[in-house]
Design a protein around this motif. Sequence first.
Motif, short mmCIF file in Angstrom:
data_model
loop_
_atom_site.label_atom_id
_atom_site.label_comp_id
_atom_site.label_asym_id
_atom_site.label_seq_id
_atom_site.Cartn_x
_atom_site.Cartn_y
_atom_site.Cartn_z
N LYS A 1 -16.69 -7.14 -5.55
CA LYS A 1 -15.92 -6.05 -4.94
C LYS A 1 -14.59 -5.86 -5.66
N GLU A 2 -13.97 -6.96 -6.07
CA GLU A 2 -12.71 -6.83 -6.81
C GLU A 2 -12.95 -6.20 -8.18
N ASP B 1 -10.63 -5.86 -16.11
CA ASP B 1 -10.09 -7.17 -16.50
C ASP B 1 -10.63 -8.23 -15.54
N GLY B 2 -11.56 -9.05 -16.03
CA GLY B 2 -12.13 -10.10 -15.20
C GLY B 2 -11.12 -11.14 -14.79
N LYS C 1 -4.57 -3.81 -14.20
CA LYS C 1 -5.42 -2.95 -13.41
C LYS C 1 -5.72 -1.69 -14.22
N GLY C 2 -6.67 -0.89 -13.73
CA GLY C 2 -7.01 0.34 -14.45
C GLY C 2 -5.85 1.29 -14.55
N THR C 3 -5.04 1.34 -13.50
CA THR C 3 -3.88 2.24 -13.53
C THR C 3 -2.87 1.79 -14.59
N ALA C 4 -2.72 0.47 -14.77
CA ALA C 4 -1.80 -0.01 -15.79
C ALA C 4 -2.33 0.21 -17.19
N MET C 5 -3.64 0.07 -17.37
CA MET C 5 -4.22 0.24 -18.70
C MET C 5 -4.11 1.69 -19.18
N HIS D 1 -9.30 1.13 -8.37
CA HIS D 1 -7.99 1.00 -9.00
C HIS D 1 -7.97 -0.07 -10.08
N ASN D 2 -9.01 -0.91 -10.15
CA ASN D 2 -9.07 -1.95 -11.19
C ASN D 2 -9.83 -1.49 -12.43
#
Length: 534
Positions: free
Chosen positions: A423-424, A330-331, A211-215, A429-430
């Motif tokens: 939407k995902e 991340d698709g 996810k974006g927070t992890a990256m 957050h992604n």
Amino acid sequence: MSRPLGLFLRRSRGALPSFTACRRPYSVGQIQQEATTATGSTADPSSSTASPLTPQQPQQPQQPQQPEASIVRRVPQRKPLPPAVDLEFENGAAANIDVYARSFKIRLPRPVSKRTWDRRYDFVHLRDCCSCPRCLDPHSKQRNFRTSDIPQDIVPTSMKWDGKELVVRWKNDIPGFDESHVSTYSHDFLRAPVSYAVGSTSQTRSRYMWKGTAMKKMQHWISYDDYMNDDEKFAKAMRHLSTLGLIFIKDIPESREMVEKIATRMGPLRNSFYGSTWDVKSIPQAKNVAYTNQFLGFHMDLMYMNDPPGFQLLHCLKNSCDGGESLFVDGFHAARIIQNRYPLYFETLQNFKLNYEYIHQDQMYHNSWPVIETHSNNKPSQPPQITRVNYSPPFQGPLRSTPGDTWGRNLRNFTKALSRFAKELEAPHNVFELKLNPGECVIFENRRVLHARKSFDTTAGERWLAGAYVDEDAVLSKFRVLRRDQPDAWFGAFEEYHRAQAAEREEAAAQEGNQPETAQEGVQEGTTMEERKE
């Protein structure tokens, strides 16, 4: 109509025979055959009892004769006997080879446990794997025989095993190979004949889905000097690219040619009608929305081609205007969410194809792709592995419908699934957001990581990126070379991150007075450390 009185009187006294009415005439031969069938005996056609003038009784319908039951004798088939093979075991190697008629099984010891790997090879397969100098040219690395040349009755005459190598001599070998031909197979080869093409360097390799927070915590940066000159650090960077699909390079000299040097460190440039390298600038009446200052939503490049590039590079040369932040998602992570929560949507995204096109005066490209591609892992208990995502709304073309109502229903179901997937992708957050500065470059996997860009104002600044593509096959080849030549760097690339993450969990647990958690953030598909242990 009156009849003669004499004929009537003679028939009534029995002087003349009476005939039974019949719908079809009978011949003499037919009457004789029926009489024979009825009495069960053969009548002499010359005798008076077989006269066709004898009164006949109505015949019952004849039942077809059942053939005599044939006696089938089942003879048990004997299994072919195993060949007479001279087995030798040296250097204390255990007698762990079983020979069968057309194959053999070997139990290979594991280096870190008492268990074994059981491998079974057909003799034709084993002979096909021979890589001795007579079978494989030492210079060109090309074969000197064909698989179809191997005789079906080939068997070994001797097998020598010392725990590290298996040496085999053959009987009924390929024409042109006499008894002096010897095949040698290492322990590692017998365990996995094509080990370089599986695991962390294959298309179905393990990925860390982020996810974006992890990256924000896991983003991997490497300096240009280390990327170009330090093989160990370059191997670590490529392992992060293999697993995360996204890395960054910094401290790049200010030159338009740098993007080509960075790309060719991984493999040859992928050429297209854009050129071997290309510039992303805002120009009037652009043929591509990327060459404007407008917002550019999440997409992948060249989806209208039969083989879209596997990896993309964007080197920032200038970025002084307001806006223009780069967005990445991340698709695979979005696809996995759909797979777990909306399995019917996931199936629809696998089967329904979208059309992509690039139609201009000098170019007319068109291709079709499903949104999600998967690979079956032959394990019913595990879901199929996601291998590619195909998504590029700016370059979608019209769909071709089919007669009937079914296609329309499928289209409506697909649009629902595609809306959920979008939407995902766009969930805040992604998304990982970053504004590239001059002297920085991003490398990402084009068939996994989607990229976007915020709009920017060119009245008070300038934005200029140089781009390039590298094909997936070339990058996977580089991954395999690095794993072979730099195994410690390749397999230890994430150890620093895992140690830092564990320290953060321990610190947080100490502050809260709880036990540290062991779960890692993100979704790990497959295994990566098992490959190193074995």
